[in-house]
Design a protein around this motif. Structure first.
Motif, mmCIF file in Angstrom:
data_model
loop_
_atom_site.group_PDB
_atom_site.id
_atom_site.type_symbol
_atom_site.label_atom_id
_atom_site.label_comp_id
_atom_site.label_asym_id
_atom_site.label_seq_id
_atom_site.Cartn_x
_atom_site.Cartn_y
_atom_site.Cartn_z
ATOM 1 N N ASP A 41 0.872 -1.178 0.000
ATOM 2 C CA ASP A 41 0.000 0.000 0.000
ATOM 3 C C ASP A 41 0.905 1.222 0.000
ATOM 4 O OD1 ASP A 41 -1.819 1.998 0.403
ATOM 5 O OD2 ASP A 41 -2.366 1.397 2.436
ATOM 6 N N THR A 93 -8.065 2.451 0.619
ATOM 7 C CA THR A 93 -7.342 1.205 0.377
ATOM 8 C C THR A 93 -7.153 0.387 1.655
ATOM 9 O OG1 THR A 93 -6.172 2.067 -1.561
ATOM 10 C CG2 THR A 93 -5.135 0.241 -0.375
ATOM 11 N N SER A 146 -1.235 5.276 0.119
ATOM 12 C CA SER A 146 -2.527 5.658 -0.463
ATOM 13 C C SER A 146 -3.267 6.613 0.466
ATOM 14 C CB SER A 146 -3.374 4.409 -0.711
ATOM 15 O OG SER A 146 -3.660 3.756 0.508
ATOM 16 N N THR A 147 -4.076 7.464 -0.149
ATOM 17 C CA THR A 147 -4.840 8.447 0.615
ATOM 18 C C THR A 147 -6.344 8.224 0.473
ATOM 19 O OG1 THR A 147 -4.741 9.986 -1.265
ATOM 20 C CG2 THR A 147 -3.042 10.203 0.423
ATOM 21 N N ASP A 148 -6.724 7.072 -0.086
ATOM 22 C CA ASP A 148 -8.137 6.769 -0.245
ATOM 23 C C ASP A 148 -8.546 5.696 0.765
ATOM 24 O OD1 ASP A 148 -6.954 4.536 -1.290
ATOM 25 O OD2 ASP A 148 -7.573 4.889 -3.350
ATOM 26 N N HIS A 153 2.065 -1.259 4.641
ATOM 27 C CA HIS A 153 1.654 0.119 4.403
ATOM 28 C C HIS A 153 2.894 1.004 4.434
ATOM 29 C CE1 HIS A 153 -2.616 -0.891 4.841
ATOM 30 N NE2 HIS A 153 -2.265 -1.621 5.880
ATOM 31 N N ASN A 159 5.360 7.717 -0.403
ATOM 32 C CA ASN A 159 5.102 7.284 -1.775
ATOM 33 C C ASN A 159 6.427 6.890 -2.416
ATOM 34 O OD1 ASN A 159 4.309 6.835 -4.370
ATOM 35 N ND2 ASN A 159 3.629 8.918 -4.784
#
Length: 269
Positions: free
Chosen positions: A7, A14, A10-12, A30, A34
């Motif tokens: 992961d 997920t 991610s900022t959604d 996680h 990025n």
């Protein structure tokens, strides 16, 4: 046997989706930062290698394997394989090169011919097609390949990390085969290669230059990035303007410091 998910900051939603999938053998990491596609693939391959798996199949969220894709790959007794991509309409869109030329200094683009250039459709392909580079969308490698050539280079961030990895594999004597009956369905169009004046353009130019500087088969090929930089700057008023000129100049400066494989990408000891 295991699904390793990176992961990538991610900022959604997920994380919530992954935590809800208790029915799958997920091993989730996680990343707080990025890492780019290259960093994510590096992280995932290293995790799979450290866990002792004997084959590693790479995927990202642009593609969905058709039923039977993995079975078709596993039936082929070779070290390096790729599934063959098609679009949502079923048209062949496999961009892996059947000729990736790092010998000819006059070849501006090393990718001289692709699978979908060479074959009209999947039905016209032989069961196995030898390719010279790969995308990390459906590429499968045996553990011994990682032991010999190392990991994807995270310093690429995005673009050409897969092409550079394929060059390393082929230099080590591995042949790479596209498996016709392993179907991978691409969910997006190929439309990002023209963004040469945006942030992606910097990585496209820089990483293309790095491939030439590391793996060019003669002095003239290793000098080609300098020529490309000069030509792009001279043509920039009629092309991407100052933004593309700045990108290519920055790319050349950065590529010079990346002639050697990043330490973390070197073969495990």
């Amino acid at each position: 046997d295991a699904v390793i998910v990176v992961d990538n900051a991610s900022t959604d939603h997920t994380r919530a989706v992954l935590e809800a999938r208790t029915d799958l053998p997920l091993h989730v990491t996680h990343s707080p930062d990025n890492l780019g596609g290259a960093g994510g693939f590096h992280f995932g391959v290293r995790a799979a290698y450290d866990a002792g798996w004997d084959r590693i199949w790479l995927m990202d969220d642009d593609v969905v394997p058709a039923p039977g894709c993995l079975e078709a790959l596993m039936a082929v007794d070779e070290d390096c394989l790729i599934a063959v991509r098609e679009d949502l309409a079923g048209a062949l869109v496999e961009k892996a090169a059947v000729d990736f030329d790092l010998r000819n200094p006059l070849a501006i683009r090393p990718k001289r011919a692709t699978v979908d250039d060479t074959y009209a459709d999947r039905a016209s392909m032989p069961a196995l097609v030898e390719v010279h580079n790969v995308a990390f969308e459906g590429f499968m490698a045996r553990r011994g390949v990682v032991e010999e050539i190392g990991f994807p280079d995270p310093s690429f961030f995005i673009f050409y990390d897969d092409a550079e990895y394929a060059v390393r594999a082929r230099r080590a004597g591995r042949r790479i085969w596209a498996v016709r009956d392993a179907v991978l369905v691409r969910q997006l169009d190929f439309n990002q290669q023209h963004d040469l004046s945006g942030w992606k353009g910097f990585y496209m130019y820089r990483n293309l230059f790095v491939v030439h500087l590391r793996h060019g088969e003669n002095v003239l090929v290793r000098l080609k990035p300098w020529l490309i930089t000069l030509v792009v700057v001279l043509l920039s008023p009629a092309r991407g303007g100052r933004a593309e000129a700045r990108n290519v100049i920055r790319a050349m400066a950065s590529a010079r410091g990346m002639r050697r494989l990043t330490a973390s990408a070197r073969p495990p000891r």
